[in-house]
Design an enzyme around this catalytic site. Sequence first.
Site, PDB file in Angstrom:
ATOM      1  N   GLU A 115      44.544  31.998  33.917  1.00 29.06           N
ATOM      2  CA  GLU A 115      43.859  32.671  32.810  1.00 29.06           C
ATOM      3  C   GLU A 115      42.985  31.693  32.023  1.00 29.06           C
ATOM      4  O   GLU A 115      41.915  32.060  31.533  1.00 29.06           O
ATOM      5  CB  GLU A 115      44.877  33.343  31.885  1.00 29.06           C
ATOM      6  CG  GLU A 115      45.716  34.433  32.552  1.00 29.06           C
ATOM      7  CD  GLU A 115      44.889  35.535  33.187  1.00 29.06           C
ATOM      8  OE1 GLU A 115      43.754  35.789  32.722  1.00 29.06           O
ATOM      9  OE2 GLU A 115      45.369  36.150  34.156  1.00 29.06           O
ATOM     10  N   HIS A 131      39.543  31.468  33.436  1.00 31.87           N
ATOM     11  CA  HIS A 131      38.620  32.493  32.925  1.00 31.87           C
ATOM     12  C   HIS A 131      38.083  32.098  31.555  1.00 31.87           C
ATOM     13  O   HIS A 131      36.901  32.277  31.257  1.00 31.87           O
ATOM     14  CB  HIS A 131      39.345  33.838  32.823  1.00 31.87           C
ATOM     15  CG  HIS A 131      39.589  34.513  34.129  1.00 31.87           C
ATOM     16  ND1 HIS A 131      38.581  34.859  34.995  1.00 31.87           N
ATOM     17  CD2 HIS A 131      40.740  34.924  34.717  1.00 31.87           C
ATOM     18  CE1 HIS A 131      39.089  35.455  36.060  1.00 31.87           C
ATOM     19  NE2 HIS A 131      40.400  35.497  35.922  1.00 31.87           N
TER      20      HIS A 131
END
Length: 762
Positions: free
Chosen positions: A545, A548
């Site tokens: 994550e 991202h």
Amino acid sequence: MLLAARTRFARRLCGRAAAAALQGRTGRSCARAVSTSWSPVGAAFNVKPQGHRWDLLGERRGPALGLFGVPELSTPEGFQVAQEEALKKTEWLVERACSTPPGPQTVLIFDELSDCLCRVADLADFVKIGHPEPAFREAAHEACRSIGTMVEKKSPTSSVLMLLNTNVELYQSLQKLLDDKKLMDSLDAETSCNYSLRITLCSPRCPGTYSVDQVGLELIEICLSLPPKRVAELFMFDFEISGIHLDEEKRRQVVDLNVKILDLSSAFLMGTSFPNKIQKHLLPEHIQRHFARDGSHLVIDGLHAEASDDLVREAAYKIFLYPNTDQLKCLEELLSSRDLLAKLVGYSTFSHRALQGTIAQTPETVMQFLEKLSEKLSERTRKDFEMMQGMKTKLSPQNSKLMPWDPPYYSGVIRAERYNIEPSLYCPFLSLGACMEGLNVLFNKLLGITLYAEQPFRGEVWCNDVRKLAVVHESEGLLGYIYCDFFQRANKPQQDCHFTIRGGRVKEDGSYQLPVVVLMLNLPHASRDFPTLLTPGMMENLFHEMGHAMHSMLGRTRYQHVTGTRCPTDFAEVPSILMEYFSNDYRVVSQFAKHYQTGQPLPKAMVSRLCESKKVCAAAEMQLQVFYAALDQIYHGQHPLKKSTTDILMETQERFYGLPYVPDTAWQLRFSHLVGYGAKYYSYLMSRAVASMVWKECFLQDPFNRAAGERYRREMLAHGGGKEPMRMIQGMLQKCPSIEDFVDALVSDMNLDFETFFMDSK
């Protein structure tokens, strides 16, 4: 379409984020002593909040704000106010776009129009599922739906009722610009020159205000010089896939279909997780304790794939996947509506429409990729199934046939037996603070970036355990903010996600609008005696994550329409999956994985065994993903479908997986990715192939290579969605990879490391 260019993964964008400057805090010690020391960001995640304060940082003084610093969002009713303001500004911008002569301002106005809508829609898209209070979630849901469909209003530039995405006059203003080749060429030539932008640097390391030209930041010059033609063409493409070229009646049909698809998608998504019930007496008494009770019924709310009892897994599989008539009808209507929409706007299938601008480009290429990958995996998959079959025969000789509910459990048993990778052995070395410090070290060495914890203002966050990080570059200063919603709470979605709240862009006054994102995980809270401890899987998800988030921070384009993760889906997953490779490299892990009590480093052998264990039955797992991706393509291919969705599933499973279909089940009705990744589920596999190639070519020799990190930023992260994905990949790899290259990259990752076997045998 001014909202269409964003990937669904990117979770949209915006909201007026807090304008507060980064407060530099160094030298503070953690209130609860531990045997190892962390930087401020590490310490901030290894302490437990007390009330509305942190142990590490004092209360942030200043006025109470709304969510993300948006004053209106101090109450749920503020979403209506924000929505009305956005629609009012939208009308003004539409009128301005239609009356402004073709020129550089045209693209800027379109981008501001997109940003205006996204300010509400994307923020609401997170709040509707992430806020703990129902009133906020409901208000956000309504705002998201209203902005997403652009509630019908009388357009200031037209005498007929229409939605923004099918506003003909708006489309014509953009068409005039693109038709003027001489003007477009002059604009592109102009933006190829150095672009001087003044940015305020609030970093404690580099206070002051500098000109980009003075600092000589080549990367910013590259991403801010994105040619307007490329962005204008993307806006035009969004118009065209909305049927702008159609007559008024067909445009109306497109609008109605989009609204219908939105409603069907929401209904189907809800149905994918809805539990099934069965009367208690229908199941053997000794397995009933594994399921929740509701009066005389048992509630089956999942597959219980990790249960050690074969009968529990079998019962859960058959009951949870039992067909629901309403859900089946919803899926069929969703697929047929998507097909009708695609045909209305000139595509032969929905898949052809969805894949425009992606790495793959066409469904034919996707199927070629999946078929070649399946062929390369077949022998490895057969051996994996034989290995699992052998383990099941050993543990359950009375019922030894391998069934679809078996692979997750038996592959786990084999991994544990062969490599001794009990997660509890790793957790003490992987405190959340240590992992955040590891990310900090990695980003600093690769990209010159440091993460600083910043205390939010009162009302700025939705839960008092949300941490706010400022992302600071050593010479460029403050790049943006990451809100870390990492901890478990009641009614929080059980999924790890990245949400774009606001995208970066150059504003009219020349300043840069900083990006804001949320990372949402589901980690356990710290206790009085020890910090939050992560399993290896949790640690890998955190790195994923954060990949991202860094894409959002570093995709600093002139236009927010293509900033950060606003790029094709099969490219958007590349930065996040690449981070998984870093999280599995001992040279990286050794920088931070230390026992939270003793400071002892995590042994290299344990990391090696963990990495090798992931290759156990990896072919069978990848084969399952190929099956899912192929099913997705067929569902979104030629219509009307020749058979029912269940019959298609049965045939596709036999062709691409190998384990038998179970009668009276309908797994496709639980396939939630059909909503957000319709015709694009293959993206996970293709992105992993690209990430694998980038890792091996650029970082395998030295995961901290600064030159490789800067090249990665320059070639792949800086452009957001403003450059064709294959051109970015080619720039990074210095070659144009083929389908065979993608397949080989995926399969080669499964090759065993014989050095690890040798170490284990000693």
